[in-house]
Structure formats: structure tokens, C-alpha cells
Scaffold this active site. Structure first.
Site, PDB file in Angstrom:
ATOM      1  N   TYR A  99      40.512  51.625  54.421  1.00 14.90           N
ATOM      2  CA  TYR A  99      39.493  51.909  53.461  1.00 14.90           C
ATOM      3  C   TYR A  99      38.940  53.140  53.728  1.00 14.90           C
ATOM      4  CZ  TYR A  99      35.130  49.991  51.252  1.00 14.90           C
ATOM      5  OH  TYR A  99      34.093  49.687  50.541  1.00 14.90           O
ATOM      6  N   ASP A 146      46.877  48.652  44.660  1.00 16.77           N
ATOM      7  CA  ASP A 146      46.423  47.598  45.478  1.00 16.77           C
ATOM      8  C   ASP A 146      45.489  46.856  44.419  1.00 16.77           C
ATOM      9  OD1 ASP A 146      45.391  45.790  46.699  1.00 16.77           O
ATOM     10  OD2 ASP A 146      43.774  46.825  47.671  1.00 16.77           O
ATOM     11  N   HIS A 202      34.975  56.679  48.086  1.00 16.42           N
ATOM     12  CA  HIS A 202      35.268  55.181  47.615  1.00 16.42           C
ATOM     13  C   HIS A 202      34.324  54.273  48.425  1.00 16.42           C
ATOM     14  CE1 HIS A 202      37.310  51.628  46.100  1.00 16.42           C
ATOM     15  NE2 HIS A 202      37.323  51.221  47.553  1.00 16.42           N
ATOM     16  N   TYR A 215      34.573  37.426  49.615  1.00 18.25           N
ATOM     17  CA  TYR A 215      34.572  38.319  50.767  1.00 18.25           C
ATOM     18  C   TYR A 215      33.823  38.318  51.840  1.00 18.25           C
ATOM     19  CZ  TYR A 215      30.655  41.508  50.516  1.00 18.25           C
ATOM     20  OH  TYR A 215      29.585  42.426  50.623  1.00 18.25           O
ATOM     21  N   GLU A 237      46.238  54.285  45.778  1.00 18.61           N
ATOM     22  CA  GLU A 237      46.192  54.567  47.108  1.00 18.61           C
ATOM     23  C   GLU A 237      47.592  55.129  47.408  1.00 18.61           C
ATOM     24  OE1 GLU A 237      45.451  51.018  49.533  1.00 18.61           O
ATOM     25  OE2 GLU A 237      43.858  50.350  47.906  1.00 18.61           O
ATOM     26  N   GLU A 287      43.716  49.860  42.451  1.00 17.05           N
ATOM     27  CA  GLU A 287      43.254  50.762  43.360  1.00 17.05           C
ATOM     28  C   GLU A 287      44.390  51.799  43.423  1.00 17.05           C
ATOM     29  OE1 GLU A 287      39.911  48.455  45.753  1.00 17.05           O
ATOM     30  OE2 GLU A 287      42.044  48.704  46.619  1.00 17.05           O
ATOM     31  N   GLU A 320      34.600  51.620  40.371  1.00 20.70           N
ATOM     32  CA  GLU A 320      33.854  52.933  40.274  1.00 20.70           C
ATOM     33  C   GLU A 320      33.715  53.769  39.227  1.00 20.70           C
ATOM     34  OE1 GLU A 320      34.818  55.428  44.206  1.00 20.70           O
ATOM     35  OE2 GLU A 320      36.467  54.024  43.968  1.00 20.70           O
ATOM     36  N   LYS A 364      43.051  40.084  46.313  1.00 18.19           N
ATOM     37  CA  LYS A 364      44.054  40.825  46.550  1.00 18.19           C
ATOM     38  C   LYS A 364      45.702  40.288  46.803  1.00 18.19           C
ATOM     39  CE  LYS A 364      40.963  44.353  47.895  1.00 18.19           C
ATOM     40  NZ  LYS A 364      40.972  45.690  47.170  1.00 18.19           N
ATOM     41  N   THR A 374      50.481  43.529  45.113  1.00 20.40           N
ATOM     42  CA  THR A 374      50.318  44.837  45.295  1.00 20.40           C
ATOM     43  C   THR A 374      51.662  45.656  44.952  1.00 20.40           C
ATOM     44  OG1 THR A 374      49.135  44.300  47.195  1.00 20.40           O
ATOM     45  CG2 THR A 374      49.859  46.391  47.261  1.00 20.40           C
ATOM     46  N   THR A 389      41.706  53.256  48.555  1.00 25.38           N
ATOM     47  CA  THR A 389      41.459  53.668  47.205  1.00 25.38           C
ATOM     48  C   THR A 389      40.957  55.339  47.553  1.00 25.38           C
ATOM     49  OG1 THR A 389      40.637  51.591  46.381  1.00 25.38           O
ATOM     50  CG2 THR A 389      40.086  53.724  45.059  1.00 25.38           C
ATOM     51  N   GLN A 401      36.589  38.585  44.284  1.00 21.68           N
ATOM     52  CA  GLN A 401      36.480  39.479  45.520  1.00 21.68           C
ATOM     53  C   GLN A 401      35.045  39.245  45.870  1.00 21.68           C
ATOM     54  OE1 GLN A 401      37.607  43.481  45.476  1.00 21.68           O
ATOM     55  NE2 GLN A 401      37.360  43.911  47.406  1.00 21.68           N
ATOM     56  N   ARG A 451      37.767  41.890  40.893  1.00 26.91           N
ATOM     57  CA  ARG A 451      36.579  42.011  41.402  1.00 26.91           C
ATOM     58  C   ARG A 451      35.579  41.013  41.495  1.00 26.91           C
ATOM     59  NH1 ARG A 451      38.057  46.148  44.360  1.00 26.91           N
ATOM     60  NH2 ARG A 451      38.816  48.021  43.071  1.00 26.91           N
ATOM     61  N   ASP A 453      45.887  47.356  54.644  1.00 32.91           N
ATOM     62  CA  ASP A 453      45.192  48.159  53.936  1.00 32.91           C
ATOM     63  C   ASP A 453      43.907  48.644  54.474  1.00 32.91           C
ATOM     64  OD1 ASP A 453      44.809  49.730  51.561  1.00 32.91           O
ATOM     65  OD2 ASP A 453      44.114  47.961  50.377  1.00 32.91           O
ATOM     66  N   ARG A 500      25.187  47.427  47.957  1.00 32.64           N
ATOM     67  CA  ARG A 500      24.218  47.342  49.021  1.00 32.64           C
ATOM     68  C   ARG A 500      22.956  48.307  48.724  1.00 32.64           C
ATOM     69  NH1 ARG A 500      28.919  46.540  52.162  1.00 32.64           N
ATOM     70  NH2 ARG A 500      28.982  48.642  52.417  1.00 32.64           N
TER      71      ARG A 500
HETATM   72 CA    CA Z   1      42.650  48.720  48.774  1.00 31.43          CA
END
Ligand code: CA
Length: 426
Positions: free
Chosen positions: A137, A242, A142, A253, A210, A208, A373, A262, A266, A359, A249, A246, A135, A151
């Protein structure tokens, strides 16, 4: 790109808004009735054309030289390995058999009865035996939105993002076909301000939006696929959801990326749209600045003009509510660059591998392709017509993604991928 001297018309009635006109002819795997063996079919209008019947009658030889049958199989892989020349030959032959001016199938009632089934009467199965699932990104908006939440706006994109297509290795065993229910995952989270982690059902279950590209022919271990040849290795495209937890995650992560957030499910759409069906909808990609390294320089138009839409129904209301409208043109890195990068270190791709885009979000709030988002981390909940609010998915919610390319008087659609959330296991 493709021009036809006469408009492509079938002898079958095809509704104008059908996702599956003669210009599409996507491949899937289906069971015609309970207890029957799975086989390969093509979607046409409201019907499925059983390719195993045509192959058996000698009307369709995909592997002409070996005489091997490839359509009486529970997956597309045997057909995929034959390569682009065989794919084009079968596509041309199926197009011919379904054209208004061809009598072979049209004029043979017993054959028609054996080979054509109503699409709503068959059971659609996972179309491909998926070896590996990667997968990416690859939507800049996104990555920017998620990075801003994690961040701050100054460090939204990590330093590598504009130089390489970032990805993680997904889990193929839990890739499921559209319609499969999704059980809310359980796992560890670290609640804000807590001293130690908690265990329980995810409280931030997300989707997500995709696309997924299926690899048709691969490469040998230790070799690589050049960017300019990568398109020849792509068999076709599906929709991908996907599903993402959250809260799991966020805690797990660092430093190696998503794992349990994840790997519980899927979902993919059942019909694999051939790359050739999307040829008229290929458009120039975004300007890439800084210019990528030479091995990632892409030639030709590998961005796709595909409209994407996400709807939600709830336990209280089965009226679909549109929560996102996006377009595949929002992708920064294209499939050829993703394949070139995936293999440049010598990694082998195999027939049936799935490469998802990540995404697909655009610039506007309505085009953000996940709830993280769309509700900005749950701080701006969506007001639904049933009077409820959504920060993340609730039990009983059904999430559906659909997509189509608008042609002149016809649509090439990807169908849909849908799934309903069931409560977590006790
Ligand atoms: Ca994804």
C-alpha cells in the site's frame, strides 16, 4: 547505467514503439499450439523465442553445472531458483543470439523456424507458479486519498504509514494471466442507513493499477533479507490489476483488512521484465521524512521511471478511453524496503512469490490509479465518450493497463494486463 559500445540491434525487425526490443527480453510461459506442452520463452518484437528449443539444442545452458533443463517447464520457478548469476548468463546469451552480428540463429533457417513463433499465434499462460502473494500500500497519494474518504483529511494516513510499508496477505490461487475474464463477485454489503447487511453482486467493482515484483531467490524461515541485499532476490516485474469490490471491502475490512473484496481475482501481465532491463530507468526515490528505522534504510536508486496508463472500453464502445496516466516514481516505499520489512520478523520468501506495490496514484486527478479515487467514491463520475457515466466498472467493461520506460530511441515495455467484467453468477 548500462553502456554499449555499439547500439543494440537485432537481425529481427523490431518496430520502434515495440515494448519488446533487444534491451528488454522479458520471460513468459506459452503453449505454441493447442495440445502442445507449455514452455518458457522470451518476447522479442512481434515474436516469441522458444528457450526450450535452444536449451535442447545445447545453445543455452541455464543450469550448466547440473545439466538440468529448466525451460521445458510450465513455469519460470525452476529458472528463478538458479539465482542472479544464471539469470544474467542466460540474458547475455539470448542477447547475443538475437544480435545483428550473430549468425547462430539468424543463419540457420530450420532452427529459426523451430525456435521463433509469432507472438500473436501462441497462447500465453501464467508465467510463474505463485506460492504467496503480498499486496503493499506504498503510494502516499493513494493512501492519503483513500484515508481522506474513510476518515477525513486530518487522519488520512494512519500513524504507522510513514514508518513501515503497510501490506496485506493476498490470495495466490486467484491470480490469473491477462485476458482472463473476471466474474463480478457477490458478497455482503452494508448499505448506507440499513439496519442489517444485504447479499448480492458487488455494485462498486473497481480496478487497482499496480506493479508486481517476482521473488527469484528466497530466504530461510527465521532469517531475514537486509535492505541493501534485497535487490539480488528480485527476478523481475509485471503489471498487476488488483480487482477490488469496494462495497464488500467497506463492510468487511475491520479489523483484519480485505478478504472477499480482493480474493475473487488478481490479473497480471504475461511477460516478466527482468530487473536488469529496467536498470537504465532507476531513479532516486522520494525523501522519506521521518527517516525510517535503520533496517528500512535503502541505499541505491530503487525507484523506477515507468509510465503507466489505464484504458477502458465498454459494451457500447470498443474505442479505448484513457482514464489514468501515472508513473511508478509515485511510490513512497521501494521493493528493497518492502522485502526487508516482509522478512525482518523471520518470514521466508520463496521463489515465485509475488509482491505487489499497491495502487500507484500521483498528485493530479488524472494520475489516480483506481476508480474509487478517480470518481472520489462515485461522487464525481467519469463521462465516457460513449455517452455513459462511470462510477465503478459495469458488466462488459474491459480494463487494460499498459506501461513502458522510454529510452533513447527504444522502449522497454511491460506489455499489458487486460480483463473483461462478466455478470455475476446467478
Ligand atoms: Ca491493492
Amino acid at each position: 547505467m548500462t553502456s554499449h559500445s555499439a547500439p543494440l540491434q537485432s537481425w529481427l525487425p523490431i518496430p520502434a514503439d515495440s515494448h519488446f526490443p533487444l534491451q528488454n527480453l522479458p520471460y513468459g510461459v506459452f503453449r505454441p499450439a493447442s495440445g502442445k506442452e507449455p514452455r518458457v520463452g522470451v518476447a522479442i518484437g512481434d515474436f516469441v523465442l522458444d528457450l526450450s528449443v535452444l536449451e535442447e539444442r545445447g545453445l543455452l545452458a541455464a543450469a550448466a553445472q547440473s545439466g538440468k533443463r529448466v525451460f521445458n517447464r510450465p513455469a519460470l520457478n525452476e529458472f528463478m531458483v538458479l539465482g542472479p548469476a544464471a539469470w544474467r548468463q542466460v540474458r547475455a546469451r539470448v542477447t547475443e543470439l538475437l544480435r545483428h552480428d550473430t549468425a547462430t540463429l539468424q543463419g540457420d533457417a530450420p532452427l529459426r523456424e523451430a525456435a521463433l513463433l509469432r507472438r500473436d499465434a501462441v497462447e500465453l499462460l501464467l508465467p510463474v507458479q505463485i506460492g504467496d502473494y503480498t499486496d503493499f500500500y506504498s503510494s502516499r497519494d493513494h493512501a492519503t486519498n483513500v484515508g481522506t474518504m474513510l476518515r477525513g483529511p486530518q487522519n488520512a494516513l494512519n500513524p504507522n504509514w510513514l514508518h513501515l510499508p503497510v501490506a496485506y496477505q493476498g490470495r495466490s490461487s486467484s491470480v490469473v494471466v491477462s485476458g482472463t475474464d473476471v466474474v463480478r463477485p457477490r458478497g455482503q454489503t452494508m448499505p448506507e442507513g440499513a439496519a442489517s447487511p444485504s447479499f448480492g453482486p458487488s455494485r462498486a467493482l473497481d480496478y487497482e493499477l499496480e506493479l508486481g515484483f517476482f521473488i527469484g531467490t528466497g530466504n530461510n524461515l527465521g532469517e531475514s533479507i537486509a535492505c541493501e541485499r534485497a535487490g539480488e532476490h528480485v527476478f523481475g516485474v509485471v503489471l498487476v490489476n488488483d480487482w477490488s469490490a469496494r462495497d464488500l471491502q467497506k463492510w468487511e475490512y475491520v479489523p483484519l483488512g480485505p478478504f472477499l473484496a480482493k480474493n475473487f481475482a488478481t490479473s497480471i501481465s504475461p511477460w516478466v521484465v527482468p530487473l536488469d532491463a529496467l536498470a537504465p530507468f532507476r531513479i532516486p526515490g522520494p525523501t522519506q521524512d521521518p527517516q525510517p528505522l535503520p533496517y528500512l534504510r535503502s541505499s541505491g536508486d530503487w525507484t523506477f521511471d515507468i509510465e503507466l496508463e489505464v484504458t477502458l472500453t465498454t459494451a457500447k464502445s470498443t474505442e479505448p478511453f484513457t482514464i489514468c496516466c501515472s508513473n511508478a516514481r509515485n511510490l513512497y516505499w521501494n521493493i528493497c524496503q518492502q522485502i526487508a520489512h516482509h522478512t525482518v520478523g523471520g518470514c521466508n520468501l520463496r521463489p515465485g512469490d509475488l509482491l505487489a506495490t499497491g495502487t500507484i496514484s500521483g498528485k493530479t486527478p488524472e494520475s489516480r490509479g483506481c476508480l474509487l479515487e478517480r470518481t472520489w467514491g462515485g461522487t464525481q463520475p467519469l463521462a465516457l465518450p460513449d455517452g455513459t457515466l462511470r462510477r465503478f466498472l459495469e458488466d462488459g467493461d474491459r480494463l487494460t493497463i499498459t506501461a513502458w520506460c522510454q529510452g533513447d530511441g527504444y522502449r522497454v515495455g511491460l506489455g499489458e494486463v487486460t480483463g473483461k467484467i462478466l455478470p455475476a453468477a446467478m
